[in-house]
Write an enzyme that holds these catalytic residues in place. Structure first.
Site, PDB file in Angstrom:
ATOM      1  N   LYS A   1       0.843  -1.195   0.000  1.00  0.00           N
ATOM      2  CA  LYS A   1       0.000   0.000   0.000  1.00  0.00           C
ATOM      3  C   LYS A   1       0.879   1.246   0.000  1.00  0.00           C
ATOM      4  CE  LYS A   1      -3.683   2.205   2.665  1.00  0.00           C
ATOM      5  NZ  LYS A   1      -4.492   2.097   3.893  1.00  0.00           N
TER       6      LYS A   1
ATOM      7  N   SER B   1      -2.293   2.059 -17.718  1.00  0.00           N
ATOM      8  CA  SER B   1      -1.358   1.851 -16.624  1.00  0.00           C
ATOM      9  C   SER B   1      -1.222   3.050 -15.700  1.00  0.00           C
ATOM     10  CB  SER B   1       0.024   1.459 -17.128  1.00  0.00           C
ATOM     11  OG  SER B   1       0.627   2.570 -17.760  1.00  0.00           O
TER      12      SER B   1
ATOM     13  N   THR C   1      -5.419  -1.157 -12.517  1.00  0.00           N
ATOM     14  CA  THR C   1      -4.569  -1.073 -13.698  1.00  0.00           C
ATOM     15  C   THR C   1      -3.275  -1.806 -13.364  1.00  0.00           C
ATOM     16  OG1 THR C   1      -3.674   0.429 -15.393  1.00  0.00           O
ATOM     17  CG2 THR C   1      -3.549   1.190 -13.104  1.00  0.00           C
ATOM     18  N   TYR C   2      -2.233  -1.610 -14.167  1.00  0.00           N
ATOM     19  CA  TYR C   2      -0.941  -2.244 -13.892  1.00  0.00           C
ATOM     20  C   TYR C   2       0.134  -1.162 -13.811  1.00  0.00           C
ATOM     21  CZ  TYR C   2      -0.086  -1.576 -18.866  1.00  0.00           C
ATOM     22  OH  TYR C   2       0.067  -1.013 -20.104  1.00  0.00           O
TER      23      TYR C   2
ATOM     24  N   GLY D   1      -3.799   6.375 -20.147  1.00  0.00           N
ATOM     25  CA  GLY D   1      -4.906   5.750 -20.863  1.00  0.00           C
ATOM     26  C   GLY D   1      -6.242   6.094 -20.227  1.00  0.00           C
ATOM     27  N   ALA D   2      -7.164   5.147 -20.267  1.00  0.00           N
ATOM     28  CA  ALA D   2      -8.526   5.387 -19.769  1.00  0.00           C
ATOM     29  C   ALA D   2      -8.542   5.820 -18.313  1.00  0.00           C
ATOM     30  CB  ALA D   2      -9.376   4.136 -19.960  1.00  0.00           C
ATOM     31  N   ALA D   3      -7.597   5.343 -17.514  1.00  0.00           N
ATOM     32  CA  ALA D   3      -7.541   5.724 -16.093  1.00  0.00           C
ATOM     33  C   ALA D   3      -7.329   7.225 -15.913  1.00  0.00           C
ATOM     34  CB  ALA D   3      -6.436   4.951 -15.390  1.00  0.00           C
TER      35      ALA D   3
END
Length: 118
Positions: free
Chosen positions: A10, A26, A58-59, A74-76
């Site tokens: 975390k 990502s 995501t990664y 990207g989409a994030a």
């Protein structure tokens, strides 16, 4: 044998420095933070945006060491704004008995700089 999913790592309360909609998915994270939180490149992470309540996964991609970079790609990128405070977590699956004593790697970077506090 029963398996359970527990928090493995975390990064608590870092500030988004960039968002890049044109990039292919990502989150880019300062590699110092990744190391301290025991997160590796390509690992699936869950992100909680404290500013708007968004939760998504995501990664990871390692970012420049010491840069404090937290960039959603990207989409994030649509789920955050630079300046938002996020929590980044990863989970691991392990046997129930092992999970009872497992200790996650939890770090609390400086929210203003996203750098490790000694």
């Amino acid at each position: 044998m029963m398996q359970v999913e527990v928090v493995k790592s975390k990064i608590h309360r870092v500030t988004v420095t960039e968002s890049n909609l044109a990039y292919i998915g990502s989150i880019t994270i300062d590699e110092d933070l990744m190391d301290a939180a025991n997160i590796i490149a390509g690992e699936r992470v869950y992100i909680v945006n404290n500013n708007n309540g968004e939760r998504f996964d995501t990664y990871t991609i390692p970012g420049e060491r010491g840069s404090g970079m937290i960039c959603l790609n990207g989409a994030a990128a649509r789920k955050v704004q630079p300046g938002d405070v996020v929590i980044i977590m990863s989970y691991a699956t392990m046997p129930f008995e092992e999970a009872k004593t497992f200790k996650p790697a939890v770090i609390f970077p400086d929210t203003a700089t996203n750098r490790l506090v000694n």
